[in-house]
Design a protein around this motif. Sequence first.
Motif, short mmCIF file in Angstrom:
data_model
loop_
_atom_site.label_atom_id
_atom_site.label_comp_id
_atom_site.label_asym_id
_atom_site.label_seq_id
_atom_site.Cartn_x
_atom_site.Cartn_y
_atom_site.Cartn_z
N PHE A 114 0.84 -1.20 0.00
CA PHE A 114 0.00 0.00 0.00
C PHE A 114 0.88 1.25 0.00
O PHE A 114 1.93 1.30 0.65
N GLY A 115 0.47 2.23 -0.79
CA GLY A 115 1.07 3.55 -0.74
C GLY A 115 0.24 4.41 0.18
O GLY A 115 -0.99 4.42 0.08
N PRO A 141 2.43 7.51 -2.53
CA PRO A 141 2.89 7.10 -3.86
C PRO A 141 1.98 6.03 -4.47
O PRO A 141 1.21 5.36 -3.78
N LEU A 142 2.10 5.89 -5.79
CA LEU A 142 1.46 4.79 -6.49
C LEU A 142 2.27 3.52 -6.25
O LEU A 142 3.52 3.55 -6.28
N VAL A 143 1.60 2.40 -6.02
CA VAL A 143 2.28 1.10 -5.92
C VAL A 143 1.78 0.26 -7.09
O VAL A 143 0.58 0.09 -7.29
N ASN A 188 4.84 7.41 1.81
CA ASN A 188 5.66 6.21 1.97
C ASN A 188 4.85 5.00 1.51
O ASN A 188 3.70 5.15 1.06
N PHE A 189 5.42 3.83 1.64
CA PHE A 189 4.68 2.62 1.30
C PHE A 189 4.97 1.56 2.35
O PHE A 189 5.93 1.67 3.15
N GLY A 190 4.13 0.55 2.37
CA GLY A 190 4.30 -0.51 3.34
C GLY A 190 3.69 -1.80 2.82
O GLY A 190 3.13 -1.85 1.72
N SER A 191 3.78 -2.85 3.64
CA SER A 191 3.27 -4.15 3.23
C SER A 191 2.39 -4.74 4.31
O SER A 191 2.51 -4.43 5.50
#
Length: 674
Positions: free
Chosen positions: A146-147, A189-191, A160-163
Motif C-alpha cells: 500500500f502507498g 505514492p502509487l504502488v 511512503n509505502f508498506g506491506s
Amino acid sequence: MRLSRTALAAAVLAGSSAVAFVVSQGSASAAEIEAVPAAEARLLPVTSVDDVLVDPVRRHILISDHESGRLVVTNYGGTVLARREGLPGIRGLVLSGDASTIYAARTDAHAVVAFDAATVTQKASYPLGDSVYPYDVAVAGGKVWFGYMGQWGEGGFDGNFGSLDLSGAEPVVRLHDKSSDGSAFYLAPLVVSAPAAPNTLVVADSSVNGETSGTAVSYDVSGGTEARISAGAVVGNRDRTHQAVLSPDGKALISAAWGAWRSPLDDLAARDMLTADTAPVTTLDVAADGRIAVGLPNSSATEPNVAVYPAGSRTPAAGFQVAKVEQYAMPLPHRVFWEPEGRLFYISRGDQYHFWQLGGPEFPAPTITVDAPATGVRGQALTVTGTISGSVGLPDGTELNVTRTDVESPNGKALTTARVEAGRFGFNDVPPAGGPVKYTVSFAGSPVADAAAGSDTVEIPRATPALSLTGDKAVYTDGQTVTVTATLGTTHTNRTVEFYTRRAGDRVNPYPVQTVKVNSAGKASLKLELSRNTTVTVKFAGDGRYTPRSVASLLYAKVKIGTGVYNDYRTGKIGTRTYEYFRTSADPKFIHTVAPYPNRTLRTVVQYYSGGKWKTWRTVTTKVSAKGYASLTVEGTYKAGVKWRARAEYLYGTSGDNVNYTTAGTWRYYTFTK
C-alpha cells in the motif's frame, strides 16, 4: 452498441495507411477518429472515481468512490450489478493472485479491507495504524502493498509505502524504512505490480513536489524485506505522474504525465516517450498485446478523447471522441482501461461520471420481446407473454422485472417478477385503470449479459365524460371582465380541469391560466379581462376510468374607438343632440384613436341628412399609426344649415387584421354656418 465496434482492430491492422487525424496540439498521426454517440454512455452512480479494477474471472468492473463511501460493481456493458455502501475513504483496488479476494485501501479507516471477489462482500479489515492513510494497493511477493500518507510533518507531507503480510496466523504490517535506500515520496505514492512480474513492485511519487515529482523506485519483494533495483525520474520535465502501469511482460513502467513514458525496471533513470509529443496524458493502460490507450483532455471536434498506439509505435492507430452528454460540462478523460478479451473502456468526468465501451467485442445483451393483447377490460385479468432471443440467452429460472405504467401510475409500478423457462416467460395482471397500459419486462444484467428491456401496450377502453364551457360566440367590449364556467360530469378520481387561453394575434401556444377543482356541482370558473378575441379552452386530463377531453369557447371582444373633431368654432344643440359648428370655409378634421396593431386601418363613414334620412356621402380608409391614431381631413364644398355626421369603424378581417370583433365608433354630429 454501434456497428463500428471493430474499428479498433481494423485500425491496428491498417497502421499508417489509415486516415490522418490530430491527436494533440502540434502532432498529426495516422488514424481515424471514431465518434461515440451519447446514447452509448452509461451514467455511473458515483460522485468520485478513485480506482477502477477489472475482474476478468467474473467479468466484473469495480469502481471505488471515496466521497460517497461506495464500491460499485458493473459488468462489461456498464450495467450496475451491485453497490456496497458504508465505505468512506475507499480508494485503491487490487485483485489477489488467485483472483479470490479484492483488496481496497480505506484512507478514513487507516486500513486495507478485503472483499470476497465472487460476492463482493467484505470479509476482513486490516488496521495499518492511526498514522497511516492508505491510498493505493498492489499485490506482489505474496503480500499486499500500500502507498500511504503519514502525518503532517515539519517538512511537509510524508508519503511512503508498506506491506501487509497475511501468510501467517496474524496479519503483519511493515512500513518501508526510507532511510535504508534514500527513497523520498511526498504524497502517497502509487504502488504498481503485474502478474508477469510477481515478485516486483514499483513505487512512484504522485506529487508535484519539486524534488520528488516524477520519480519512481523498483524493488524486488521476493524476500523478507524489499530490495531496491533502480530509481529515477520516469517522466519528463519534473512532472507529476498521473497514473502508472507495468508493461505486459512486467519489465517496464509505463507512466502518464506530459506524454506517455516507458522506463525499464532495471534502469528507471532511462526513459523513452511513447506518444507523439508531450501533450498531457491524464490516464493510460496497456493491453495484453502491448497496445497503449491514452486519455487526452481535448475538447476540439478534431481531437480524440482517447488515442490507441500499437506496441512499439509513436503513431496512433485509432482514436475515439465521445459525445457531450452534459449541458455544461465536457466528457473529460478520467480513466481508460482494457480487459483481457480486448475491450477498451473509458470513464469520462464532467459534473457526473459516465462509462463507455470504445472498442473490442460488443458486450452481448438479450432481446426481450413482449406480447400483450391489443385491448383489454379494466378490472379483468389479462395474460402477457414474451420471448428471449438474440446473441445471448438467459438460463431457466432467470428473474425478469415487470413494471406496469398507466394513468394512475405514470412513473411505473413494479409487479411480480417473471421467470424464464425455455426462452419464454409469461405473467397475468388485472389492470386497475383504463387508457394505454404499458407492460415493461426488464433484465437487470449479469456478468455475461448486459441489461435489456422490452415492452408492449394494452389499450383499455374508458368512458367519455361530459364537459361544457359557457361564453362561446358571445360578444364583449374591450376591457370587460368576463367569467366563463366549465361543467364537468361524472369522473373517477380526477375532479380538476385546466383552463387555457389564447388571445388572437399572439404567436404563442396556449398556456394554462390555472388548474381548478370543480365544486360539488361539477363547476369551475375563470375570470379574464378581454382586449382581443380570445379562445378559452378547458381540459380534463382524464383518469383511470374516463378519457381526456377538452372543449373551447371563442369570446369576441370589440375594440374601443374614439373620435376627436377639429377645425370647428363652437358647439351647440340642435334639438337634443350636440353638434359641432364649422364655417363653410373650413374642412372638418377627425382624429380617431384605437388600440394599435400591425397593418390596422379604420374606415371613416361620412353621412348627411336629407329627405328625413341619413345618406352616406363618403367612406375613407385610413391607416392607424403605431401610437393608435388615424387622422382624416374631409375636404369639400359645404352649404350652411346641412346636418352631417361621421364615425370610425373597425371591420373584422377587412381593417387589416382579425384580432377584434367588428366595432363601430360613436357618431359625431356637425353642421356649417357662413
